[in-house]
Write a protein that holds these residues in place. Structure first.
Motif, PDB file in Angstrom:
ATOM      1  N   GLY A 138       0.774  -4.327   3.470  1.00  0.00           N
ATOM      2  CA  GLY A 138       1.329  -3.278   4.210  1.00  0.00           C
ATOM      3  C   GLY A 138       1.878  -3.426   5.610  1.00  0.00           C
ATOM      4  N   LYS A 139       3.005  -3.039   5.634  1.00  0.00           N
ATOM      5  CA  LYS A 139       3.774  -2.903   7.049  1.00  0.00           C
ATOM      6  C   LYS A 139       3.032  -2.035   7.975  1.00  0.00           C
ATOM      7  N   ILE A 154       0.904  -1.408   0.040  1.00  0.00           N
ATOM      8  CA  ILE A 154      -0.013   0.125   0.015  1.00  0.00           C
ATOM      9  C   ILE A 154       1.129   1.305  -0.040  1.00  0.00           C
ATOM     10  N   ASP A 155       2.188   1.173   0.025  1.00  0.00           N
ATOM     11  CA  ASP A 155       3.065   2.414   0.132  1.00  0.00           C
ATOM     12  C   ASP A 155       3.313   3.033  -1.051  1.00  0.00           C
ATOM     13  N   GLU A 156       2.928   2.517  -2.205  1.00  0.00           N
ATOM     14  CA  GLU A 156       3.406   3.015  -3.538  1.00  0.00           C
ATOM     15  C   GLU A 156       1.895   3.638  -4.136  1.00  0.00           C
ATOM     16  N   GLN A 177      -0.034  -6.514   6.851  1.00  0.00           N
ATOM     17  CA  GLN A 177       0.772  -7.543   6.306  1.00  0.00           C
ATOM     18  C   GLN A 177       0.436  -8.918   7.001  1.00  0.00           C
ATOM     19  N   LYS A 178       0.650 -10.059   6.008  1.00  0.00           N
ATOM     20  CA  LYS A 178       0.256 -11.284   6.353  1.00  0.00           C
ATOM     21  C   LYS A 178       1.338 -12.240   5.569  1.00  0.00           C
ATOM     22  N   PRO A 179       1.693 -13.424   6.329  1.00  0.00           N
ATOM     23  CA  PRO A 179       2.596 -14.248   5.499  1.00  0.00           C
ATOM     24  C   PRO A 179       1.763 -14.855   4.172  1.00  0.00           C
ATOM     25  N   HIS A 180       2.695 -14.904   3.139  1.00  0.00           N
ATOM     26  CA  HIS A 180       2.156 -14.929   1.697  1.00  0.00           C
ATOM     27  C   HIS A 180       1.304 -16.474   1.798  1.00  0.00           C
TER      28      HIS A 180
END
Length: 363
Positions: free
Chosen positions: A220-221, A192-194, A243-246
């Motif tokens: 997103g961190k 979500i940072d970009e 953010q979650k594990p892939h």
């Protein structure tokens, strides 16, 4: 041929580019066996897919990574180096020419055009044997700079379709997130940072949807989530879970009635360069897709397998989401077509395509 994939990734990581690299390393290993060598920075646990790696360690500069990789290439009698990190590849090529003088061929996997007009990038591009481009639109940009079209392979990103088979505990996850059973769930996965990812546009679209819709943003961190919440006031129908594990992403996608890819058309990296892993994961899931109508996205999606809407337009995005819910049969048919189409976009197929391209160039 002894093929080295030189990277500076760490493991574990939730970043999509790290996950892509590991999948590609596994696919190359399956095809080349001991003739494939994989380099990375470090790992804190055993690598997935049964991978082995050369650990280059922590360095402060791209040129010191390059020096270390060239020493390794000399020891292992490497013939070909594949790299997706432009600065490191530049130094590998430069230091090899100035010092090591190894009989190496270089292959560049390009993910954006940010540096393509810099002097050092032009130096590098003149000396690589071939380029792997994520999109045809990016290939055409490279050709317009004078790079030979026959030396560019277009290889979109890919997916492990097996990750999306089997039953997911949707009821349990909905309960954990506090989502009522009667809600229409809209899921976005990824960073979500970009701004070009379009999460801000998705937020604005949430204002135009009625209370029957629940948007869930997975990614997103923590500090990016907090920053986003400062910029965009919290809304009941816009849930950010961070953010979650892939490995948990297929379960979050399974929650969805609709998955969204709201990329912006304002930046070239989004309009022509990107080949998002989430796109192929969405296709594999069998959930209807609403995506921005951009050249990069159009290379994979079309009106037969997705709902395409005007980029950077919250109203169009909201209407696209509503269209899925109003046209359930049409939406199901398009989602099923996406599942069929994505079978061509596997990591194994991508690795085979790259190795076939390398073979043709070397003839």
């Amino acid at each position: 041929m002894k093929f080295l994939y030189a990277t500076t990734i760490d493991y574990p990581s939730t970043r999509a580019n790290r996950i892509q690299v590991l999948h590609m390393a596994a696919a190359f290993t399956a095809l080349l066996g001991k003739d494939f060598l994989f380099g990375m920075r470090s790992t804190r646990r055993p690598l997935p897919h049964g991978l082995d790696a050369y650990y280059v360690g922590e360095h402060a500069h791209s040129y010191t990574y390059a020096w270390d990789y060239l020493k390794y290439a000399r020891t292992m009698q490497v013939s070909d180096v594949l790299c997706r990190e432009e600065r490191m590849l530049f130094f590998i090529i430069l230091l090899n020419a100035l010092w090591f003088r190894l009989p190496l061929r270089f292959w560049y996997e390009i993910h954006h055009l940010v540096f393509v007009k810099t002097w050092w990038s032009r130096y590098m591009l003149r000396r690589v044997s071939g380029i792997i481009s994520l999109t045809n639109a990016m290939k055409q940009e490279l050709v317009s700079t004078g790079y030979p079209a026959e030396k560019i392979l277009v290889a979109s990103d890919a997916v492990d379709v097996s990750e999306f088979s089997g039953t997911k505990d949707v009821v349990g996850l909905k309960a954990e997130l506090g989502i009522p059973e009667d809600k229409h769930v809209i899921v976005y996965t990824g960073s979500i940072d970009e701004p070009w990812k379009g999460v801000g546009v998705l937020y604005e679209a949430s204002k135009l949807l009625d209370d029957s819709y629940q948007i869930v943003v997975v990614g997103g961190k923590e500090h990016y989530v907090e920053y986003f919440k400062k910029e965009y006031p919290e809304r009941a129908n816009f849930l950010m879970v961070g953010q979650k594990p892939h490995e948990s992403i297929p379960s979050y996608i399974a929650l969805a009635d609709v998955v969204v890819l709201p990329n912006s058309g304002k930046q070239a990296i989004s309009a022509i360069s990107t080949s998002p892993m989430k796109l192929f994961e969405y296709m594999a899931s069998g959930v209807p897709i609403v995506a921005s109508d951009l050249p990069s996205i159009r290379e994979v999606l079309n009106p037969d397998n997705a709902f395409l809407v005007e980029a950077d337009n919250p109203q169009a995005l909201a209407e696209g989401i509503e269209s899925v819910m109003k046209q359930r049969e049409v939406a199901s048919a398009r989602a099923a077509q996406a599942q069929r189409d994505v079978q061509a976009y596997t990591w194994d197929n991508r690795a085979r395509s790259i190795l076939s391209f390398v073979g043709k160039i070397l003839k």
